[in-house]
Design a protein around this motif. Structure first.
Motif, PDB file in Angstrom:
ATOM      1  N   ASP A 121       0.818  -1.224   0.000  1.00  0.00           N
ATOM      2  CA  ASP A 121       0.000   0.000   0.000  1.00  0.00           C
ATOM      3  C   ASP A 121       0.848   1.268   0.000  1.00  0.00           C
ATOM      4  N   ALA A 122       1.904   1.270  -0.792  1.00  0.00           N
ATOM      5  CA  ALA A 122       2.750   2.458  -0.904  1.00  0.00           C
ATOM      6  C   ALA A 122       1.957   3.609  -1.516  1.00  0.00           C
ATOM      7  N   ARG A 123       2.317   4.822  -1.103  1.00  0.00           N
ATOM      8  CA  ARG A 123       1.674   6.022  -1.626  1.00  0.00           C
ATOM      9  C   ARG A 123       2.703   6.892  -2.333  1.00  0.00           C
ATOM     10  N   LEU A 124       2.288   7.457  -3.454  1.00  0.00           N
ATOM     11  CA  LEU A 124       3.149   8.313  -4.253  1.00  0.00           C
ATOM     12  C   LEU A 124       2.751   9.775  -4.044  1.00  0.00           C
ATOM     13  N   GLU A 125       3.762  10.641  -3.961  1.00  0.00           N
ATOM     14  CA  GLU A 125       3.526  12.078  -3.804  1.00  0.00           C
ATOM     15  C   GLU A 125       4.008  12.792  -5.057  1.00  0.00           C
ATOM     16  N   PHE A 126       3.185  13.708  -5.569  1.00  0.00           N
ATOM     17  CA  PHE A 126       3.515  14.488  -6.766  1.00  0.00           C
ATOM     18  C   PHE A 126       3.440  15.978  -6.425  1.00  0.00           C
ATOM     19  N   LYS A 127       4.361  16.756  -6.999  1.00  0.00           N
ATOM     20  CA  LYS A 127       4.370  18.194  -6.742  1.00  0.00           C
ATOM     21  C   LYS A 127       4.525  18.980  -8.037  1.00  0.00           C
ATOM     22  N   ASN A 128       3.859  20.149  -8.070  1.00  0.00           N
ATOM     23  CA  ASN A 128       4.184  21.164  -9.061  1.00  0.00           C
ATOM     24  C   ASN A 128       4.460  22.459  -8.297  1.00  0.00           C
ATOM     25  N   GLN A 129       4.425  23.584  -8.937  1.00  0.00           N
ATOM     26  CA  GLN A 129       4.793  24.832  -8.276  1.00  0.00           C
ATOM     27  C   GLN A 129       3.810  25.256  -7.199  1.00  0.00           C
ATOM     28  N   THR A 130       2.578  24.791  -7.270  1.00  0.00           N
ATOM     29  CA  THR A 130       1.562  25.280  -6.331  1.00  0.00           C
ATOM     30  C   THR A 130       0.812  24.190  -5.581  1.00  0.00           C
ATOM     31  N   GLU A 131       1.033  22.941  -5.937  1.00  0.00           N
ATOM     32  CA  GLU A 131       0.155  21.883  -5.419  1.00  0.00           C
ATOM     33  C   GLU A 131       0.928  20.602  -5.120  1.00  0.00           C
ATOM     34  N   THR A 132       0.451  19.867  -4.119  1.00  0.00           N
ATOM     35  CA  THR A 132       0.972  18.543  -3.802  1.00  0.00           C
ATOM     36  C   THR A 132      -0.183  17.554  -3.842  1.00  0.00           C
ATOM     37  N   SER A 150       7.714  13.193  -6.251  1.00  0.00           N
ATOM     38  CA  SER A 150       8.582  13.790  -5.234  1.00  0.00           C
ATOM     39  C   SER A 150       8.887  12.866  -4.058  1.00  0.00           C
ATOM     40  N   ASN A 151       8.057  11.842  -3.842  1.00  0.00           N
ATOM     41  CA  ASN A 151       8.305  10.964  -2.692  1.00  0.00           C
ATOM     42  C   ASN A 151       7.516   9.671  -2.844  1.00  0.00           C
ATOM     43  N   ILE A 152       8.059   8.598  -2.296  1.00  0.00           N
ATOM     44  CA  ILE A 152       7.365   7.313  -2.200  1.00  0.00           C
ATOM     45  C   ILE A 152       7.305   6.957  -0.723  1.00  0.00           C
ATOM     46  N   ARG A 153       6.108   6.838  -0.186  1.00  0.00           N
ATOM     47  CA  ARG A 153       5.932   6.479   1.230  1.00  0.00           C
ATOM     48  C   ARG A 153       5.584   4.998   1.322  1.00  0.00           C
ATOM     49  N   ILE A 154       6.454   4.246   1.991  1.00  0.00           N
ATOM     50  CA  ILE A 154       6.316   2.792   2.060  1.00  0.00           C
ATOM     51  C   ILE A 154       6.017   2.367   3.495  1.00  0.00           C
ATOM     52  N   PRO A 155       4.816   1.836   3.773  1.00  0.00           N
ATOM     53  CA  PRO A 155       4.518   1.344   5.121  1.00  0.00           C
ATOM     54  C   PRO A 155       5.464   0.210   5.527  1.00  0.00           C
ATOM     55  N   ILE A 156       5.851   0.201   6.782  1.00  0.00           N
ATOM     56  CA  ILE A 156       6.706  -0.869   7.292  1.00  0.00           C
ATOM     57  C   ILE A 156       5.798  -1.960   7.849  1.00  0.00           C
ATOM     58  N   MET A 157       5.582  -2.982   7.037  1.00  0.00           N
ATOM     59  CA  MET A 157       4.735  -4.107   7.437  1.00  0.00           C
ATOM     60  C   MET A 157       5.608  -5.310   7.787  1.00  0.00           C
ATOM     61  N   LYS A 158       5.196  -6.029   8.814  1.00  0.00           N
ATOM     62  CA  LYS A 158       5.890  -7.267   9.192  1.00  0.00           C
ATOM     63  C   LYS A 158       4.854  -8.381   9.305  1.00  0.00           C
ATOM     64  N   PRO A 159       4.318  -8.796   8.145  1.00  0.00           N
ATOM     65  CA  PRO A 159       3.269  -9.823   8.150  1.00  0.00           C
ATOM     66  C   PRO A 159       3.833 -11.186   8.551  1.00  0.00           C
ATOM     67  N   GLU A 160       2.931 -12.049   8.979  1.00  0.00           N
ATOM     68  CA  GLU A 160       3.356 -13.396   9.371  1.00  0.00           C
ATOM     69  C   GLU A 160       3.725 -14.251   8.166  1.00  0.00           C
ATOM     70  N   LEU A 161       3.140 -13.943   7.007  1.00  0.00           N
ATOM     71  CA  LEU A 161       3.482 -14.668   5.782  1.00  0.00           C
ATOM     72  C   LEU A 161       3.781 -13.667   4.682  1.00  0.00           C
ATOM     73  N   SER A 162       4.947 -13.801   4.080  1.00  0.00           N
ATOM     74  CA  SER A 162       5.392 -12.882   3.035  1.00  0.00           C
ATOM     75  C   SER A 162       5.999 -13.695   1.901  1.00  0.00           C
ATOM     76  N   ILE A 163       5.443 -13.554   0.681  1.00  0.00           N
ATOM     77  CA  ILE A 163       5.927 -14.324  -0.466  1.00  0.00           C
ATOM     78  C   ILE A 163       6.143 -13.387  -1.642  1.00  0.00           C
ATOM     79  N   PHE A 164       7.354 -13.410  -2.188  1.00  0.00           N
ATOM     80  CA  PHE A 164       7.659 -12.666  -3.408  1.00  0.00           C
ATOM     81  C   PHE A 164       8.182 -13.631  -4.458  1.00  0.00           C
ATOM     82  N   ARG A 165       7.720 -13.494  -5.678  1.00  0.00           N
ATOM     83  CA  ARG A 165       8.230 -14.297  -6.781  1.00  0.00           C
ATOM     84  C   ARG A 165       8.394 -13.401  -8.005  1.00  0.00           C
ATOM     85  N   ARG A 166       9.431 -13.679  -8.742  1.00  0.00           N
ATOM     86  CA  ARG A 166       9.667 -12.994 -10.004  1.00  0.00           C
ATOM     87  C   ARG A 166       9.529 -14.011 -11.127  1.00  0.00           C
ATOM     88  N   ILE A 167       8.762 -13.655 -12.145  1.00  0.00           N
ATOM     89  CA  ILE A 167       8.520 -14.517 -13.296  1.00  0.00           C
ATOM     90  C   ILE A 167       9.327 -13.990 -14.475  1.00  0.00           C
TER      91      ILE A 167
END
Length: 265
Positions: A121-132, A150-167
């Motif tokens: 559930d990462a959130r992205l932040e965007f900025k221009n001269q007057t707005e975020t 301008s920024n990527i906010r990444i929650p620090i999660m420590k779930p009991e089960l975590s699986i990553f796979r690359r195809i």
């Protein structure tokens, strides 16, 4: 033909340059760009876009942060699923140059970090001269015109089960490449929450599917795993309609998804 490279000292100057040169492409490490545009703005050397700030419940990461810089903060400070994804990208030499912003903003094909960042559930932040503006990465379709990431906010999660796979092929990305992320938390004998994401030729995440599993009793039996698998098929096929995805990649996704829920039996 000669190329025009514009540089900025900070994010404010970058936004101003972009405003004065509408339509100009902003680039990072350029590891995925086959041919540079005639005119572009480089984020190289912009310190306030290359910072990593750790908080108690999340990490703020500047888009100009290299994959090596993020990986080097250590597994104890990163969600496990993100650390695994970073470590499998290309080679150390490429990770020293490639940026997290470039990995996220590749539009023709979702790259390795997209699925784990969706699951987190990462959130992205965007900025221009007057707005975020801020936006969950699950809904990201591109940086808004005139804005910078301008920024990527990444929650620090420590779930009991975590699986990553690359195809797909190792250390490179082609049309057969994709990433898969699965996170699950349990409480007593029930499933507290599930996050499942796929990203490659397109991105897949179903909040309705995840919500349908909340509170499910554990351990699951094989009949329940098969029922969940059927639900995944239905949701994934909706998302995959009219998308360029091979039968092999489709089957690999289903196999990994079933494996993930079998860990809850």
């Amino acid at each position: 033909m000669s190329k025009t490279i514009l540089y900025a000292k900070n994010s404010y100057e970058l936004i101003k340059l972009l405003s004065n040169n509408p339509g100009t492409k902003v680039v990072g490490g350029c590891t995925r760009i086959q041919e540079l545009p005639d005119k572009f703005i480089s984020v190289f050397g912009i310190k306030d876009l290359s910072q990593i700030v750790r908080h108690e419940r999340f990490i703020d990461v500047g888009p100009g942060t290299t994959l090596s810089e993020l990986l080097n903060i250590g597994q104890t400070h990163l969600p496990q699923i993100l650390s695994e994804a970073l470590a499998c990208i290309a080679t150390p030499q490429v990770r020293n140059v490639a940026t997290i912003g470039g990995n996220i903003c590749n539009m023709d094909h979702k790259l390795t970090l997209f699925a784990p960042l969706m699951a987190l559930d990462a959130r992205l932040e965007f900025k221009n001269q007057t707005e975020t503006k801020t936006e969950n990465i699950k809904y990201f379709k591109g940086v808004p015109e005139g804005f910078i990431l301008s920024n990527i906010r990444i929650p620090i999660m420590k779930p009991e089960l975590s699986i990553f796979r690359r195809i797909g092929p190792e250390q490179e990305v082609d049309h057969q490449s994709a990433s898969y992320a699965f996170l699950a938390d349990m409480e007593k004998n029930s499933l507290l929450n599930v996050h499942l994401a796929f990203a490659g030729p397109f991105s897949f995440h179903s909040k309705d599917f995840e919500n349908s599993l909340m509170g499910k009793r554990l351990p699951l039996n094989q009949k329940e795993v098969s029922q969940i698998e059927d639900l995944i098929h239905q949701e994934f096929e909706k998302a995959a309609q009219d998308q360029m995805i091979s039968d092999v990649m489709r089957q690999q996704f289903y196999n990994i998804a079933r494996y993930s829920f079998e860990q809850l039996t």
